[in-house]
Write an enzyme that holds these catalytic residues in place. Structure first.
Site, PDB file in Angstrom:
ATOM      1  N   LYS A 111       0.826  -1.218   0.000  1.00  0.00           N
ATOM      2  CA  LYS A 111       0.000   0.000   0.000  1.00  0.00           C
ATOM      3  C   LYS A 111       0.853   1.258   0.000  1.00  0.00           C
ATOM      4  O   LYS A 111       0.487   2.262  -0.595  1.00  0.00           O
ATOM      5  CB  LYS A 111      -0.947   0.018   1.198  1.00  0.00           C
ATOM      6  CG  LYS A 111      -2.104  -0.938   1.033  1.00  0.00           C
ATOM      7  CD  LYS A 111      -3.260  -0.581   1.951  1.00  0.00           C
ATOM      8  CE  LYS A 111      -4.440  -1.481   1.697  1.00  0.00           C
ATOM      9  NZ  LYS A 111      -5.513  -1.296   2.666  1.00  0.00           N
ATOM     10  N   LYS A 194      -4.765  -8.794  -7.117  1.00  0.00           N
ATOM     11  CA  LYS A 194      -5.986  -9.015  -6.343  1.00  0.00           C
ATOM     12  C   LYS A 194      -7.083  -8.046  -6.780  1.00  0.00           C
ATOM     13  O   LYS A 194      -6.788  -6.890  -7.067  1.00  0.00           O
ATOM     14  CB  LYS A 194      -5.616  -8.751  -4.873  1.00  0.00           C
ATOM     15  CG  LYS A 194      -6.587  -9.255  -3.852  1.00  0.00           C
ATOM     16  CD  LYS A 194      -6.107  -8.923  -2.445  1.00  0.00           C
ATOM     17  CE  LYS A 194      -6.102  -7.430  -2.167  1.00  0.00           C
ATOM     18  NZ  LYS A 194      -5.882  -7.065  -0.777  1.00  0.00           N
ATOM     19  N   LYS A 197     -10.569  -2.483  -4.154  1.00  0.00           N
ATOM     20  CA  LYS A 197     -11.331  -1.238  -4.259  1.00  0.00           C
ATOM     21  C   LYS A 197     -10.481  -0.146  -4.878  1.00  0.00           C
ATOM     22  O   LYS A 197     -10.999   0.806  -5.450  1.00  0.00           O
ATOM     23  CB  LYS A 197     -11.730  -0.745  -2.861  1.00  0.00           C
ATOM     24  CG  LYS A 197     -12.654  -1.675  -2.097  1.00  0.00           C
ATOM     25  CD  LYS A 197     -12.974  -1.079  -0.724  1.00  0.00           C
ATOM     26  CE  LYS A 197     -13.663  -2.058   0.183  1.00  0.00           C
ATOM     27  NZ  LYS A 197     -12.910  -2.431   1.380  1.00  0.00           N
TER      28      LYS A 197
HETATM   29  P1  TYM Z   1     -10.964  -5.001   3.480  1.00  0.00           P
HETATM   30  O1  TYM Z   1     -11.892  -3.874   3.704  1.00  0.00           O
HETATM   31  O2  TYM Z   1      -9.831  -4.784   2.512  1.00  0.00           O
HETATM   32  O3  TYM Z   1     -11.758  -6.279   2.971  1.00  0.00           O
HETATM   33  C1  TYM Z   1     -12.873  -6.793   3.700  1.00  0.00           C
HETATM   34  C2  TYM Z   1     -12.876  -8.297   3.618  1.00  0.00           C
HETATM   35  O4  TYM Z   1     -12.880  -8.712   2.230  1.00  0.00           O
HETATM   36  C3  TYM Z   1     -11.796  -9.602   1.992  1.00  0.00           C
HETATM   37  N1  TYM Z   1     -11.282  -9.356   0.637  1.00  0.00           N
HETATM   38  C4  TYM Z   1     -11.109 -10.300  -0.271  1.00  0.00           C
HETATM   39  N2  TYM Z   1     -11.338 -11.629  -0.237  1.00  0.00           N
HETATM   40  C5  TYM Z   1     -11.070 -12.331  -1.359  1.00  0.00           C
HETATM   41  N3  TYM Z   1     -10.585 -11.768  -2.508  1.00  0.00           N
HETATM   42  C6  TYM Z   1     -10.349 -10.430  -2.586  1.00  0.00           C
HETATM   43  N4  TYM Z   1      -9.902  -9.880  -3.706  1.00  0.00           N
HETATM   44  C7  TYM Z   1     -10.606  -9.636  -1.435  1.00  0.00           C
HETATM   45  N5  TYM Z   1     -10.484  -8.320  -1.159  1.00  0.00           N
HETATM   46  C8  TYM Z   1     -10.897  -8.163   0.122  1.00  0.00           C
HETATM   47  C9  TYM Z   1     -10.747  -9.257   3.040  1.00  0.00           C
HETATM   48  O5  TYM Z   1      -9.867 -10.339   3.263  1.00  0.00           O
HETATM   49  C10 TYM Z   1     -11.610  -8.941   4.230  1.00  0.00           C
HETATM   50  O6  TYM Z   1     -11.970 -10.111   4.907  1.00  0.00           O
HETATM   51  N6  TYM Z   1      -7.965  -5.034   7.459  1.00  0.00           N
HETATM   52  C11 TYM Z   1      -9.254  -5.435   6.967  1.00  0.00           C
HETATM   53  C12 TYM Z   1     -10.409  -4.909   7.780  1.00  0.00           C
HETATM   54  C13 TYM Z   1     -10.319  -5.166   9.250  1.00  0.00           C
HETATM   55  C14 TYM Z   1     -10.533  -6.388   9.908  1.00  0.00           C
HETATM   56  C15 TYM Z   1     -10.384  -6.105  11.286  1.00  0.00           C
HETATM   57  C16 TYM Z   1     -10.825  -7.672   9.472  1.00  0.00           C
HETATM   58  C17 TYM Z   1     -10.072  -4.220  10.186  1.00  0.00           C
HETATM   59  N7  TYM Z   1     -10.106  -4.787  11.428  1.00  0.00           N
HETATM   60  C18 TYM Z   1     -10.519  -7.109  12.253  1.00  0.00           C
HETATM   61  C19 TYM Z   1     -10.952  -8.664  10.431  1.00  0.00           C
HETATM   62  C20 TYM Z   1     -10.798  -8.379  11.789  1.00  0.00           C
HETATM   63  C21 TYM Z   1      -9.406  -4.937   5.548  1.00  0.00           C
HETATM   64  O7  TYM Z   1      -8.772  -4.019   5.123  1.00  0.00           O
HETATM   65  O8  TYM Z   1     -10.399  -5.549   4.866  1.00  0.00           O
END
Ligand code: TYM
Length: 334
Positions: A111, A194, A197
């Site tokens: 990032k 991947k 967003k």
């Molecule tokens: P975020 O917002 O990037 O994504 C949310 C969830 O979607 C999953 N995900 C994917 N799974 C499969 N293929 C993809 N291309 C893909 N893109 C996103 C992510 O693995 C996630 O489960 N750091 C986290 C948010 C977070 C969090 C937490 C998660 C903050 N605190 C505590 C679990 C527990 C994040 O940026 O997710």
């Protein structure tokens, strides 16, 4: 007792990766666990967020969770900034986690890119906040996509170090739940990156809010290779775009990848894409319609998030007080 915590950032449109890697599994888990699902707005601001858009992005994610099938009564759905205990515990974890641990986080490197000197301190410390999110509720299970695995390992390291340093058994070591056939959905334009967003190309991802025509068009335009589909899963080796589309199909259909490959063996991509598109529209278009309907009702979404935050706080505050006590902070009120 088993408790689930997971989160999603309100930093852009929810997409198929979020749906298959996370939301779809959350819906399935809601009957078997006590679940907290958080719109992690404090995480989102680790990179620039336009203040005029953050509230509506937050509501959009809440709408996505509900439209995907999460019941806001049986689950606790809230946005992180409403529960200040997350930030308080994150500070304490800044003092537990080691620089060496954070230096190994691959997502920061991705990032921050080449110009890491210019990244926010928040982006660097982000995994500590994520550990705080989970451990604030003593969550035992964390359903996420593959990309969050390393952050989960760090949360376990923090829990373990805290327990050791203070000779307590306060935090459980949270288990990642990485479920389904599409734990890492790739871009429709490049099977090596991947679906995300932040990809500038709209055609790289299917958004949950996309209508049937847009979903079909994006699948038609998805990158493929010149060969027909293979007969076996092993035949997907070295064919990332084919593997991605077949995994997406398997996840949407809830079918084993072996069966999906066998059912489409030898087909041309044009024919397979039509079948995939029909399936994707059948599964996703109603979710998008419901999301759009919910987004018209900001009052309802805000009431869900406020109610969720009240319920989350009721769990978080006593847990945080326990941490303060273990660490020896003076509390003149006892
Ligand atoms: P975020 O917002 O990037 O994504 C949310 C969830 O979607 C999953 N995900 C994917 N799974 C499969 N293929 C993809 N291309 C893909 N893109 C996103 C992510 O693995 C996630 O489960 N750091 C986290 C948010 C977070 C969090 C937490 C998660 C903050 N605190 C505590 C679990 C527990 C994040 O940026 O997710």
């Amino acid at each position: 007792m088993s408790r689930i915590f997971s989160g999603v950032q309100p930093s852009g449109d929810l997409h198929l990766g979020n749906y298959l890697g996370a939301l779809k599994n959350w819906v399935r888990l809601q009957n078997d666990y006590e679940c907290l699902y958080c719109v992690v707005d404090l995480h989102a601001v680790t990179v620039w967020q336009d203040p005029t858009e953050l509230a509506s992005s937050t509501r959009e994610v809440a709408a996505g969770l509900i439209a995907a099938g999460l019941d806001p009564k049986s689950n606790i759905i809230f946005n992180q900034s409403q529960v200040s205990q997350h930030a308080e515990l994150a500070w304490l974890f800044n003092c537990v986690a080691r620089l060496g641990w954070l230096n190994r986080m691959t997502q920061f490197k991705e990032k921050a890119g080449k110009n890491s000197e210019n990244a926010s301190v928040g982006l660097y410390a982000y995994p500590n906040l994520m550990a705080a999110d989970i451990l604030l509720y003593k969550a035992t299970h964390v359903p996420v996509g593959e990309d969050q695995k390393q952050h989960l390992e760090l949360a376990r390291d923090i829990a373990q170090k805290f327990n050791n340093d203070y000779a307590v058994d306060l935090f459980p070591l949270p288990e990642p739940l990485i479920l389904g056939a599409a734990t890492r959905v790739m871009s429709l334009k490049d099977g090596a990156s991947k679906m995300s967003k932040s990809d500038p190309s709209e055609n790289s991802r299917i958004n949950m809010i996309d209508n049937a025509d847009t979903i079909a068009r994006k699948i038609r335009k998805a990158k493929t290779d010149p060969d027909s589909l293979p007969d076996t899963v092993a035949g997907l080796e070295g064919r990332p775009e084919a593997a991605n589309l077949l995994n997406i199909f398997a996840a949407l259909a809830d079918a084993p990848i072996e069966d999906v490959v066998a059912a489409h063996a030898g087909k041309q991509f044009s024919e397979f894409k039509q079948t995939l598109s029909d399936l994707a529209v059948e599964v996703l278009a109603p979710v998008g319609v419901e999301m759009a309907r919910l987004m018209e009702d900001a009052g309802y979404l805000d009431s869900v998030l406020a109610d969720g935050a009240d319920r989350a706080r009721a769990i978080a505050q006593p847990n945080l007080e326990e941490v303060f006590k273990v660490m020896g902070f003076l509390n003149p009120r006892g």
